[in-house]
Design a protein around this motif. Structure first.
Motif, PDB file in Angstrom:
ATOM      1  N   UNK A  61       3.012  10.055  -2.386  1.00  0.00           N
ATOM      2  CA  UNK A  61       3.560   9.064  -3.313  1.00  0.00           C
ATOM      3  C   UNK A  61       3.361   7.637  -2.821  1.00  0.00           C
ATOM      4  N   UNK A  62       2.793   7.482  -1.605  1.00  0.00           N
ATOM      5  CA  UNK A  62       2.650   6.141  -1.062  1.00  0.00           C
ATOM      6  C   UNK A  62       3.992   5.526  -0.713  1.00  0.00           C
ATOM      7  N   UNK A  63       4.965   6.348  -0.345  1.00  0.00           N
ATOM      8  CA  UNK A  63       6.339   5.893  -0.092  1.00  0.00           C
ATOM      9  C   UNK A  63       6.379   4.861   1.031  1.00  0.00           C
ATOM     10  N   UNK A  64       7.154   3.789   0.781  1.00  0.00           N
ATOM     11  CA  UNK A  64       7.403   2.781   1.797  1.00  0.00           C
ATOM     12  C   UNK A  64       8.909   2.634   1.941  1.00  0.00           C
ATOM     13  N   UNK A  65       9.380   2.592   3.175  1.00  0.00           N
ATOM     14  CA  UNK A  65      10.806   2.467   3.446  1.00  0.00           C
ATOM     15  C   UNK A  65      11.104   1.050   3.925  1.00  0.00           C
ATOM     16  N   UNK A  66      12.172   0.455   3.386  1.00  0.00           N
ATOM     17  CA  UNK A  66      12.534  -0.926   3.712  1.00  0.00           C
ATOM     18  C   UNK A  66      13.861  -0.919   4.469  1.00  0.00           C
ATOM     19  N   UNK A  67      13.881  -1.632   5.595  1.00  0.00           N
ATOM     20  CA  UNK A  67      15.044  -1.688   6.477  1.00  0.00           C
ATOM     21  C   UNK A  67      15.443  -3.142   6.708  1.00  0.00           C
ATOM     22  N   UNK A  75      16.159   0.815   1.029  1.00  0.00           N
ATOM     23  CA  UNK A  75      15.577   1.519  -0.111  1.00  0.00           C
ATOM     24  C   UNK A  75      14.165   1.968   0.222  1.00  0.00           C
ATOM     25  N   UNK A  76      13.651   2.882  -0.617  1.00  0.00           N
ATOM     26  CA  UNK A  76      12.266   3.343  -0.552  1.00  0.00           C
ATOM     27  C   UNK A  76      11.552   2.893  -1.813  1.00  0.00           C
ATOM     28  N   UNK A  77      10.273   2.574  -1.681  1.00  0.00           N
ATOM     29  CA  UNK A  77       9.443   2.247  -2.835  1.00  0.00           C
ATOM     30  C   UNK A  77       8.472   3.400  -3.049  1.00  0.00           C
ATOM     31  N   UNK A  78       8.478   3.944  -4.263  1.00  0.00           N
ATOM     32  CA  UNK A  78       7.642   5.092  -4.581  1.00  0.00           C
ATOM     33  C   UNK A  78       6.928   4.856  -5.908  1.00  0.00           C
ATOM     34  N   UNK A  79       5.797   5.531  -6.060  1.00  0.00           N
ATOM     35  CA  UNK A  79       5.098   5.488  -7.347  1.00  0.00           C
ATOM     36  C   UNK A  79       5.664   6.573  -8.247  1.00  0.00           C
ATOM     37  N   UNK A  80       5.939   6.199  -9.506  1.00  0.00           N
ATOM     38  CA  UNK A  80       6.376   7.180 -10.495  1.00  0.00           C
ATOM     39  C   UNK A  80       5.162   7.630 -11.288  1.00  0.00           C
TER      40      UNK A  80
END
Length: 201
Positions: A61-67, A75-80
């Motif tokens: 999903x190309x998930x990116x986690x933000x801290x 939060x995480x950023x994901x493609x829907x």
């Protein structure tokens, strides 16, 4: 020197602790020599770190986690998937959707609309990002008030700032806007443009 943006009439965003108290310019830069190629350090132009973004290696999903800088997972950023236009979402650690960013066709450049619930008022809000990526500039506008909430511009950065690669740009945020939310919008657009192999700028 960065330009100034007018203060917003009320706080706008999801994370109150990241509300800009004055016009702030953030520097978003791809981490040098990152194994995943998708890790970013986000600092104020003064050099003070604000957020850390970690890409997941081999994530479908190309998930990116933000801290935040204390290591708290925001939060995480994901493609829907199953959308006509590229759509990304920011999900809190429990999986609740905080933000949706949907791209749409623009004759010149790129356009995207972000929708979220304002933490201050509890009302739905929409921000539109529109710009010509080849010209390295874009504005983020509050559709309700017409106020410019943020501006992306590579030309604000010095040679020192862009020394380590083309994925470096400045994000100027208006007083009253949520810096973390604005960063999330930028990452979503970066992902969308990287998918089209054109790069963010």
């Amino acid at each position: 020197m960065a330009f100034q943006l007018a203060p917003l009439p009320q706080a706008l965003g999801v994370f109150a602790q990241f509300t800009a108290r004055q016009t702030e310019t953030l520097v978003l830069r791809e981490k040098v020599m990152s194994l995943s190629g998708d890790s970013f350090e986000i600092k104020l132009q003064s050099g003070q770190p604000v957020l850390r973004v970690q890409g997941k290696v081999m994530s479908i999903s190309g998930r990116k986690s933000v801290y935040d800088m204390a290591g708290t997972h925001l939060f995480d950023i994901v493609k829907e998937h199953l959308h006509i236009h590229a759509t990304f979402a920011a999900l809190d650690p429990s999986g609740r959707k905080l933000l949706e960013v949907k791209s749409s066709f623009a004759l010149l450049g790129s356009k995207a609309t972000a929708t979220f619930t304002n933490a201050t008022t509890g009302t739905p809000e929409s921000l539109q990002m529109k710009g010509n990526w080849f010209d390295s500039a874009a504005d983020i506008v509050d559709l309700k008030s017409g106020a410019t909430v943020g501006r992306i511009d590579r030309k604000l950065l010095s040679g020192r700032d862009i020394l380590f690669g083309q994925q470096t740009y400045a994000l100027t945020v208006a007083p009253g806007a949520d810096m973390a939310l604005m960063v999330a919008m930028c990452i979503c657009m970066d992902e969308k443009n990287n998918e089209s192999k054109s790069g963010f700028f």
